[in-house]
Design an enzyme around this catalytic site. Structure first.
Site, short mmCIF file in Angstrom:
data_model
loop_
_atom_site.label_atom_id
_atom_site.label_comp_id
_atom_site.label_asym_id
_atom_site.label_seq_id
_atom_site.Cartn_x
_atom_site.Cartn_y
_atom_site.Cartn_z
N GLY A 37 42.50 10.77 31.71
CA GLY A 37 44.11 11.54 31.73
C GLY A 37 45.29 10.50 31.70
O GLY A 37 45.21 9.50 31.23
N ASP A 38 46.41 11.15 32.28
CA ASP A 38 47.49 10.53 32.26
C ASP A 38 47.42 9.01 33.30
O ASP A 38 48.25 8.02 32.88
CB ASP A 38 48.64 11.12 32.81
CG ASP A 38 49.11 12.23 31.61
OD1 ASP A 38 48.91 11.89 30.70
OD2 ASP A 38 49.73 13.30 31.92
N GLY A 39 46.82 9.11 34.14
CA GLY A 39 46.67 8.15 35.21
C GLY A 39 45.80 7.01 34.21
O GLY A 39 46.11 5.71 34.46
N THR A 47 43.66 16.31 33.50
CA THR A 47 44.17 17.38 33.88
C THR A 47 45.74 17.71 33.28
O THR A 47 45.94 18.78 32.67
CB THR A 47 44.68 17.48 35.46
OG1 THR A 47 43.35 17.23 36.10
CG2 THR A 47 45.10 18.62 35.90
N ASP A 106 64.14 6.15 21.21
CA ASP A 106 65.56 5.94 21.15
C ASP A 106 66.17 5.05 22.18
O ASP A 106 67.43 4.71 22.23
CB ASP A 106 66.50 7.39 21.40
CG ASP A 106 66.09 7.92 22.93
OD1 ASP A 106 65.53 7.34 23.61
OD2 ASP A 106 66.86 8.61 23.24
N LEU A 110 66.59 5.04 25.29
CA LEU A 110 67.28 5.51 26.35
C LEU A 110 66.34 6.51 27.21
O LEU A 110 65.29 7.25 26.57
CB LEU A 110 68.61 6.28 25.95
CG LEU A 110 69.46 5.59 25.07
CD1 LEU A 110 70.46 6.31 24.69
CD2 LEU A 110 70.16 4.48 25.98
N GLU A 123 51.21 8.50 38.94
CA GLU A 123 50.83 7.39 39.60
C GLU A 123 51.92 6.87 40.62
O GLU A 123 52.97 6.71 40.38
CB GLU A 123 50.24 6.50 39.01
CG GLU A 123 49.10 6.69 37.96
CD GLU A 123 47.68 7.45 38.72
OE1 GLU A 123 47.35 6.61 39.94
OE2 GLU A 123 47.49 8.39 38.48
#
Length: 296
Positions: free
Chosen positions: A67-69, A92, A219, A221, A275
């Site tokens: 996942g993102d972690g 998730t 970009d 930013l 996290e």
């Protein structure tokens, strides 16, 4: 590019989907002619050390499975290098995969896409956020949302997304806006009572909540979304619109852009890619072209 690539696997991601997803992803990559090496670790520091060793040894790509972690952990190994980064998203939230336009919860399709993109050299550079020496891909969250994370992480029951829904209700009952001090690009300082401040390199967190809907990974930013002094009733009314990104039209919501952002508020933990980073104040910098990703 070497034909050997590395799968960086979290066996516990998405209630065990990480370990199961590695097999069809590896099969798709091997069918395309790649030699696949799998990296596991006894814990996060051990896994990161192994991933860094693979990058230093010249692996052709580092592919995070989880996942993102797990994606965030992998970024600590590949950011600032020329090693391509890929993602088989089976966690998730999977917000980083969505930002990159990659398949979600379809490891075989993700493996095939990564294999085809590597063969066709479909690689592109994207920006990352950096706080101290820690990199992040999507959103640095603080305030109401990070307190929901704090509470959810402390809960032993229930499991999965439900505990965070319950944590949200509990925090909603107790939450009060916080005094924030926001410094943009070492210049403009904004002081405000705010419900939350989100610093977005990517547009979403929490499984599709488009808190920074206009954020662009290329970009240079951040989009900084500030949700002001909202009543509980207003927050409940505005909250569903976050999934569409239309909350930014509410008069209590403002968005500014900056390459460097310092956020300060008492008693708040910052979370990046879901996290925990540590207590505010935190300073985030948007680093252009910090990682090469394997694209659709």
């Amino acid at each position: 590019m070497t034909c050997e690539i590395t799968l960086f696997v979290n066996p516990t991601a998405g209630r065990g989907r990480g370990a199961r997803a590695a097999q069809p992803a590896a099969s798709a990559l091997r069918a395309a002619g790649f030699s696949v090496r799998t990296v596991l670790g006894e814990n996060a520091p051990d896994a990161l050390a192994r991933a860094r060793a693979a990058v230093q040894a010249g692996t052709g790509a580092l592919i995070a499975v989880g996942g993102d972690g797990m994606a965030n952990l992998a970024l600590q190994a590949v950011a600032g290098t020329r090693t391509p980064f890929g993602l088989v998203a089976v966690g998730t939230g999977n917000d980083f995969a969505r930002a990159l336009g990659l398949p979600v919860r379809d490891p075989a399709a993700a493996g095939r896409l990564i294999a085809e993109a590597l063969k066709d050299s479909r690689l592109h550079d994207i920006d990352l956020g950096r706080v101290g020496d820690h990199w992040f891909g999507t959103v640095l969250a603080s305030g109401f949302d990070s307190r929901v994370n704090d509470r959810g992480n402390r809960m032993r029951w229930p499991t999965g997304r439900l505990k965070y829904d319950l944590a949200l209700l509990a925090e909603l009952a107790a939450f009060r806006p916080l005094p924030y001090r926001i410094t943009l690009d070492d210049g403009e300082v904004r002081e405000a009572e705010a419900t939350l401040v989100a610093v977005g390199n990517g547009s979403s967190y929490g499984g599709g909540m488009r808190i920074c809907p206009g954020a662009d990974l290329t970009d240079g930013l951040f989009d900084v979304t500030v949700v002001g002094d909202c009543s509980r009733t207003t927050l409940l009314r505005v909250f569903p619109s976050v999934y569409r990104g239309t909350h930014v039209d509410h008069p209590e919501v403002s968005v500014v852009r900056a390459a460097k952002v310092e956020i300060a508020a008492p008693g708040v933990t910052g979370y990046a890619d879901g996290e925990p980073l540590g207590a505010l104040p935190l300073t985030a910098r948007c680093v252009r072209a910090a990682v090469t990703v394997i694209g659709p």
